[in-house]
Design a protein around this motif. Structure first.
Motif, PDB file in Angstrom:
ATOM      1  N   VAL A 104      33.562  45.460  50.616  1.00 49.52           N
ATOM      2  CA  VAL A 104      34.998  45.736  50.707  1.00 49.52           C
ATOM      3  C   VAL A 104      35.354  46.344  52.058  1.00 49.52           C
ATOM      4  O   VAL A 104      36.385  46.024  52.652  1.00 49.52           O
ATOM      5  CB  VAL A 104      35.428  46.682  49.570  1.00 49.52           C
ATOM      6  CG1 VAL A 104      36.881  47.102  49.735  1.00 49.52           C
ATOM      7  CG2 VAL A 104      35.204  46.008  48.222  1.00 49.52           C
ATOM      8  N   TYR A 159      31.006  48.340  48.268  1.00 49.55           N
ATOM      9  CA  TYR A 159      30.913  47.008  47.650  1.00 49.55           C
ATOM     10  C   TYR A 159      31.638  47.002  46.317  1.00 49.55           C
ATOM     11  O   TYR A 159      31.663  47.997  45.595  1.00 49.55           O
ATOM     12  CB  TYR A 159      29.446  46.618  47.438  1.00 49.55           C
ATOM     13  CG  TYR A 159      28.710  46.299  48.704  1.00 49.55           C
ATOM     14  CD1 TYR A 159      28.549  44.980  49.136  1.00 49.55           C
ATOM     15  CD2 TYR A 159      28.187  47.316  49.498  1.00 49.55           C
ATOM     16  CE1 TYR A 159      27.878  44.687  50.314  1.00 49.55           C
ATOM     17  CE2 TYR A 159      27.519  47.034  50.686  1.00 49.55           C
ATOM     18  CZ  TYR A 159      27.373  45.715  51.076  1.00 49.55           C
ATOM     19  OH  TYR A 159      26.718  45.430  52.255  1.00 49.55           O
ATOM     20  N   SER A 160      32.218  45.852  46.000  1.00 47.46           N
ATOM     21  CA  SER A 160      32.867  45.671  44.712  1.00 47.46           C
ATOM     22  C   SER A 160      31.863  45.047  43.741  1.00 47.46           C
ATOM     23  O   SER A 160      31.259  44.019  44.058  1.00 47.46           O
ATOM     24  CB  SER A 160      34.082  44.750  44.856  1.00 47.46           C
ATOM     25  OG  SER A 160      34.651  44.466  43.596  1.00 47.46           O
ATOM     26  N   LYS A 162      30.109  42.773  41.159  1.00 43.70           N
ATOM     27  CA  LYS A 162      30.372  41.355  40.910  1.00 43.70           C
ATOM     28  C   LYS A 162      31.104  41.119  39.598  1.00 43.70           C
ATOM     29  O   LYS A 162      31.902  40.198  39.472  1.00 43.70           O
ATOM     30  CB  LYS A 162      29.056  40.576  40.925  1.00 43.70           C
ATOM     31  CG  LYS A 162      28.368  40.549  42.284  1.00 43.70           C
ATOM     32  CD  LYS A 162      27.065  39.773  42.228  1.00 43.70           C
ATOM     33  CE  LYS A 162      26.377  39.755  43.585  1.00 43.70           C
ATOM     34  NZ  LYS A 162      25.086  39.027  43.550  1.00 43.70           N
ATOM     35  N   GLU A 164      33.281  43.028  38.206  1.00 47.83           N
ATOM     36  CA  GLU A 164      34.588  43.667  38.146  1.00 47.83           C
ATOM     37  C   GLU A 164      35.635  42.866  38.926  1.00 47.83           C
ATOM     38  O   GLU A 164      35.339  42.269  39.952  1.00 47.83           O
ATOM     39  CB  GLU A 164      34.516  45.081  38.733  1.00 47.83           C
ATOM     40  CG  GLU A 164      33.574  46.023  37.988  1.00 47.83           C
ATOM     41  CD  GLU A 164      34.118  46.439  36.651  1.00 47.83           C
ATOM     42  OE1 GLU A 164      35.323  46.253  36.421  1.00 47.83           O
ATOM     43  OE2 GLU A 164      33.349  46.957  35.835  1.00 47.83           O
ATOM     44  N   SER A 165      36.844  42.855  38.428  1.00 47.27           N
ATOM     45  CA  SER A 165      37.970  42.266  39.130  1.00 47.27           C
ATOM     46  C   SER A 165      38.925  43.408  39.457  1.00 47.27           C
ATOM     47  O   SER A 165      39.702  43.852  38.614  1.00 47.27           O
ATOM     48  CB  SER A 165      38.671  41.213  38.268  1.00 47.27           C
ATOM     49  OG  SER A 165      39.783  40.681  38.941  1.00 47.27           O
ATOM     50  N   LEU A 166      38.844  43.898  40.692  1.00 47.22           N
ATOM     51  CA  LEU A 166      39.584  45.086  41.065  1.00 47.22           C
ATOM     52  C   LEU A 166      40.882  44.728  41.783  1.00 47.22           C
ATOM     53  O   LEU A 166      40.902  43.843  42.636  1.00 47.22           O
ATOM     54  CB  LEU A 166      38.733  45.978  41.976  1.00 47.22           C
ATOM     55  CG  LEU A 166      37.388  46.445  41.412  1.00 47.22           C
ATOM     56  CD1 LEU A 166      36.668  47.315  42.429  1.00 47.22           C
ATOM     57  CD2 LEU A 166      37.576  47.199  40.105  1.00 47.22           C
ATOM     58  N   ASP A 168      44.104  45.739  44.359  1.00 46.01           N
ATOM     59  CA  ASP A 168      44.162  46.458  45.629  1.00 46.01           C
ATOM     60  C   ASP A 168      44.365  47.949  45.389  1.00 46.01           C
ATOM     61  O   ASP A 168      43.814  48.784  46.098  1.00 46.01           O
ATOM     62  CB  ASP A 168      45.293  45.900  46.496  1.00 46.01           C
ATOM     63  CG  ASP A 168      45.063  44.448  46.879  1.00 46.01           C
ATOM     64  OD1 ASP A 168      43.897  44.004  46.854  1.00 46.01           O
ATOM     65  OD2 ASP A 168      46.045  43.754  47.193  1.00 46.01           O
ATOM     66  N   ASP A 170      43.267  49.612  42.781  1.00 43.48           N
ATOM     67  CA  ASP A 170      41.971  50.125  42.327  1.00 43.48           C
ATOM     68  C   ASP A 170      41.061  50.429  43.521  1.00 43.48           C
ATOM     69  O   ASP A 170      40.427  51.489  43.582  1.00 43.48           O
ATOM     70  CB  ASP A 170      41.266  49.107  41.429  1.00 43.48           C
ATOM     71  CG  ASP A 170      41.918  48.958  40.062  1.00 43.48           C
ATOM     72  OD1 ASP A 170      42.588  49.908  39.621  1.00 43.48           O
ATOM     73  OD2 ASP A 170      41.759  47.886  39.449  1.00 43.48           O
ATOM     74  N   ILE A 171      40.994  49.480  44.455  1.00 41.34           N
ATOM     75  CA  ILE A 171      40.123  49.634  45.619  1.00 41.34           C
ATOM     76  C   ILE A 171      40.566  50.822  46.465  1.00 41.34           C
ATOM     77  O   ILE A 171      39.757  51.666  46.870  1.00 41.34           O
ATOM     78  CB  ILE A 171      40.117  48.348  46.475  1.00 41.34           C
ATOM     79  CG1 ILE A 171      39.465  47.200  45.695  1.00 41.34           C
ATOM     80  CG2 ILE A 171      39.380  48.569  47.789  1.00 41.34           C
ATOM     81  CD1 ILE A 171      39.595  45.848  46.381  1.00 41.34           C
ATOM     82  N   LEU A 216      34.347  52.854  40.528  1.00 40.27           N
ATOM     83  CA  LEU A 216      34.855  51.482  40.560  1.00 40.27           C
ATOM     84  C   LEU A 216      34.206  50.635  41.636  1.00 40.27           C
ATOM     85  O   LEU A 216      33.996  49.445  41.464  1.00 40.27           O
ATOM     86  CB  LEU A 216      36.375  51.492  40.773  1.00 40.27           C
ATOM     87  CG  LEU A 216      37.225  51.977  39.598  1.00 40.27           C
ATOM     88  CD1 LEU A 216      38.699  51.919  39.972  1.00 40.27           C
ATOM     89  CD2 LEU A 216      36.970  51.124  38.353  1.00 40.27           C
ATOM     90  N   ILE A 217      33.939  51.252  42.789  1.00 43.03           N
ATOM     91  CA  ILE A 217      33.263  50.518  43.868  1.00 43.03           C
ATOM     92  C   ILE A 217      31.986  51.236  44.196  1.00 43.03           C
ATOM     93  O   ILE A 217      31.851  52.448  44.018  1.00 43.03           O
ATOM     94  CB  ILE A 217      34.145  50.387  45.120  1.00 43.03           C
ATOM     95  CG1 ILE A 217      34.508  51.775  45.673  1.00 43.03           C
ATOM     96  CG2 ILE A 217      35.387  49.563  44.851  1.00 43.03           C
ATOM     97  CD1 ILE A 217      35.240  51.692  46.993  1.00 43.03           C
TER      98      ILE A 217
END
Length: 218
Positions: A104, A159-160, A162, A164-166, A168, A170-171, A216-217
């Protein structure tokens, strides 16, 4: 979202207006035109996503942090003052990857000081911090742990996961939370320099509390 070179015929007045607006927004002519067209066509560009991520990061920053002028659309920097003699500055710079998939972005933490004794203390903290992260998260990475300790500095790739669908938001909040965490731990570490064992113990306890709330990341 890839990029290619295209030729466009535009009125001189339009180009002049675009250039004037681009300067006020600290962006380029191409990026601004791309953004305007994307908004009109309801498309999300990497630049638009980065803006959303940085906005989410900034929403978590309290009065400890001061925003630094941004050198580009992909980088956001903030600084805080270390509660220590000479009040050295800690700078946190986040550079986001354009595709925001897999890696990310990257965080760089740097101190503004010429004091060798202070640099030694800083390096001792970052070495401790890296060892804590490796002990708790290394098993989640296929290769080497994505952090580096340098003289008076620390670099960490995010890194996100794999699976997870985050979003913006969330990131941005995840990165902002990490910066808040590491800054709090640095301040806490320096407040307990008279007792190194306690300083290390408090850092570990704070870090594990952070992990217990979910990450989360990576």
């Amino acid at each position: 979202m890839g990029k290619s070179v295209y030729s466009l015929v535009l009125d001189d007045e339009v180009v002049h207006a675009v250039d004037k607006l681009a300067v006020t927004m600290n962006t380029s002519r191409s990026s601004l035109i791309n953004s305007i067209l994307a908004q009109r066509l309801e498309l999300d560009t990497p630049e638009m996503r980065m803006k959303e991520i940085f906005a989410a990061m900034q929403s978590l920053m309290d009065s400890r942090f001061q925003l630094v002028e941004q050198p580009s659309e992909s980088i956001m920097s903030v600084k805080s003052l270390l509660r220590y003699k000479y009040r050295p500055t800690i700078r946190y710079s986040v550079e986001l990857a354009r595709d925001l998939g897999g890696r990310v972005g990257r965080l760089k933490v740097q101190f503004r000081t010429t004091s060798n004794s202070l640099i030694e203390i800083i390096d001792s903290f970052f070495t401790l911090w890296q060892s804590l992260e490796k002990a708790n998260l290394a098993h989640l990475f296929e290769g080497p742990f994505p952090s580096t300790v340098s003289q008076g500095g620390f670099t960490r790739d995010f890194y996100s996961p794999k699976q997870e669908s985050l979003s913006d938001d969330d990131i941005g909040r995840a990165i902002g939370r990490y910066i808040d965490l590491i800054d709090s731990c640095i301040q806490q570490y320096f407040e307990n320099l008279a007792d190194p064992d306690r300083a290390a113990q408090l850092t570990e306890q704070t870090y594990k509390n952070y992990l217990s709330q979910g990450v989360l990341i990576l």
